[in-house]
Design an enzyme around this catalytic site. Sequence first.
Site, PDB file in Angstrom:
ATOM      1  N   LYS A  68     -15.507   5.218   5.383  1.00 34.08           N
ATOM      2  CA  LYS A  68     -14.309   5.301   6.216  1.00 34.08           C
ATOM      3  C   LYS A  68     -14.533   6.385   7.275  1.00 34.08           C
ATOM      4  CE  LYS A  68     -11.337   2.385   4.323  1.00 34.08           C
ATOM      5  NZ  LYS A  68     -10.117   2.857   3.652  1.00 34.08           N
TER       6      LYS A  68
ATOM      7  N   GLU B 169      -9.412   9.635   4.963  1.00 36.09           N
ATOM      8  CA  GLU B 169      -9.494   8.208   4.659  1.00 36.09           C
ATOM      9  C   GLU B 169     -10.526   7.918   3.576  1.00 36.09           C
ATOM     10  OE1 GLU B 169      -8.839   5.355   8.204  1.00 36.09           O
ATOM     11  OE2 GLU B 169      -9.695   7.162   9.093  1.00 36.09           O
TER      12      GLU B 169
ATOM     13  N   GLU C  37     -13.913   5.807  -0.613  1.00 40.00           N
ATOM     14  CA  GLU C  37     -14.800   4.931   0.157  1.00 40.00           C
ATOM     15  C   GLU C  37     -15.501   5.755   1.236  1.00 40.00           C
ATOM     16  OE1 GLU C  37     -12.835   0.985   1.050  1.00 40.00           O
ATOM     17  OE2 GLU C  37     -11.154   2.036   0.084  1.00 40.00           O
TER      18      GLU C  37
ATOM     19  N   GLU D 208       0.850  -1.198   0.000  1.00 39.37           N
ATOM     20  CA  GLU D 208       0.000   0.000   0.000  1.00 39.37           C
ATOM     21  C   GLU D 208       0.877   1.235   0.000  1.00 39.37           C
ATOM     22  OE1 GLU D 208      -2.907   0.562   3.111  1.00 39.37           O
ATOM     23  OE2 GLU D 208      -3.134  -1.602   3.371  1.00 39.37           O
TER      24      GLU D 208
END
Length: 531
Positions: free
Chosen positions: A338, A343, A335, A281
């Site tokens: 989150k 985030e 997303e 990541e």
Amino acid sequence: MVSNFTFQFPLTSLHSFLKMAVPFHFLLLLLLSTSNFSSATYNIGVNYGTIANNLPPPTTVATFLKTQTTITHIKIFDTNSSILRAFANTNISVTVTVSNADIPSLTKLPSAQKWITTNILPFHPKTIFNRIAVGNEILATSDKTLIAHILPAMNALHQALTLSNLTHIQIVSPNSLGILSSSSPPSSAAFRRGYDVTIFTPILKFHRETKSPFMINPYPFFGISSNQPDALNYALFKPNGGVFDKATGINYTNMFDAQMDAVYSAMKKVGYGDVDLVVGETGWPSLGDPGQPGVSLENAVSYNGNLIKHVNSGKGTPLMPNRTFETYIFSLFNENLKPTISEQNYGLFKPDLTPVYDVGVLTQKHQQAMGPASGPTAMGPASGPTAMGPSESPESSPSKKWCVPKTNASEKALQANIDYVCSHGIDCGPIKNGGPCYKPDSLRSHAAYAMNAYYQKSGHHDSDCDFGHTGVITHTDPSSETCKFPYAATSSGPNVKKPDTDGGSLKSATSKLRLYHFLFHLQFLIILCFL
């Protein structure tokens, strides 16, 4: 992944072959039929997270990645069966993840075999699996039970794969930089005391024996602070004073290299510097909480775009030169479930599949279809990836086309493009010192001008902008105030020989470029044969 040009004909046989006075054109045809001349490598994958309630169905995602992007591998954080079914027959490889909670139950072979039978075998071989990630950043949990069971679970799963004849699937366990007691300067880095010998030495031994990589999650974003202004440029691969390592005499100019070399130094200190590294990541948020340092769309474009360029350049790092690292960008989508704003905004794409920004992972065809009104992109040729808002977008027109480098084109490829163009009838005076297009003085800017000049003078066929898959057509004018990029062929200036035709089919500039490199390699090989 496209492999580099490799010649596998034994030199002793080639020497005898040449002594037989075989016609040169026959040798040429033989080599052409057995070689691959593309020098491009693509080491970028993406993390496909699903903590959101507005994402498209996995089948839609799989089709999109296969047909509209250059992404060839993904990493997911579970074993979602809908995703695994969706990626069947796509040729996109998948890394799945064992949840942290499941680790203690997988330390025995029967349990590991059952896990493989449930989560891998029903989808194999239509879905391509390349790795199983055991947990995610376990050390950061400080859960001693989980930490103690990582390696036994990795061993059991490896045995289960072997018994199922799936030895090509690797076992890894992603780690944050929290595994290090220190990371700056890189040469001083070491694994945390107490974990170095008991945890990481046996895990690295496992990786060496199974020929699998050590997976690390470096995030330069977390290394910046508001009281260190130059740290932001250091993290974004932008010009900066660097960080000097007295022990090695190396001045690090970007934080990614420093973090990777810190991990390497720690591995080397326990005797495992030969184990490969994979970046599980890394990424940068495009939006964040008020006052959060370094968060912006421009910085996200800069980090991810420059990272892709850096990884694909093949330069490696100062302590690991000429090594490439398979790298997974975090993340595929924004997303919305989150917990924090930052985030929620790491994604390259919105849930409707439109890009938050483009850093070179879209196919040429999709970039053309997007047109000029598709939002911020990373297509600026002058100084690497840039994000352009509507108010600062340059002139765009669907009726005008320019040829510019892809953002993931390596410096080696860009220089080769310039050399080729400037030796084939194109006036490259404008990008020489004192010319109107010399500034900004960067390889990408000069390559953009040269590639576009060739494209326009050759009749602006799309194939003339291929350049070994390093060029892309854009409808956005890359011109600056002092440097104007032509957008149509003109009658002035030197004539450029058209690409040769054979039976009415047009051969692209790419064919010439590859032949140019091939003849150089051929000449070198023939000289070797007579030494």
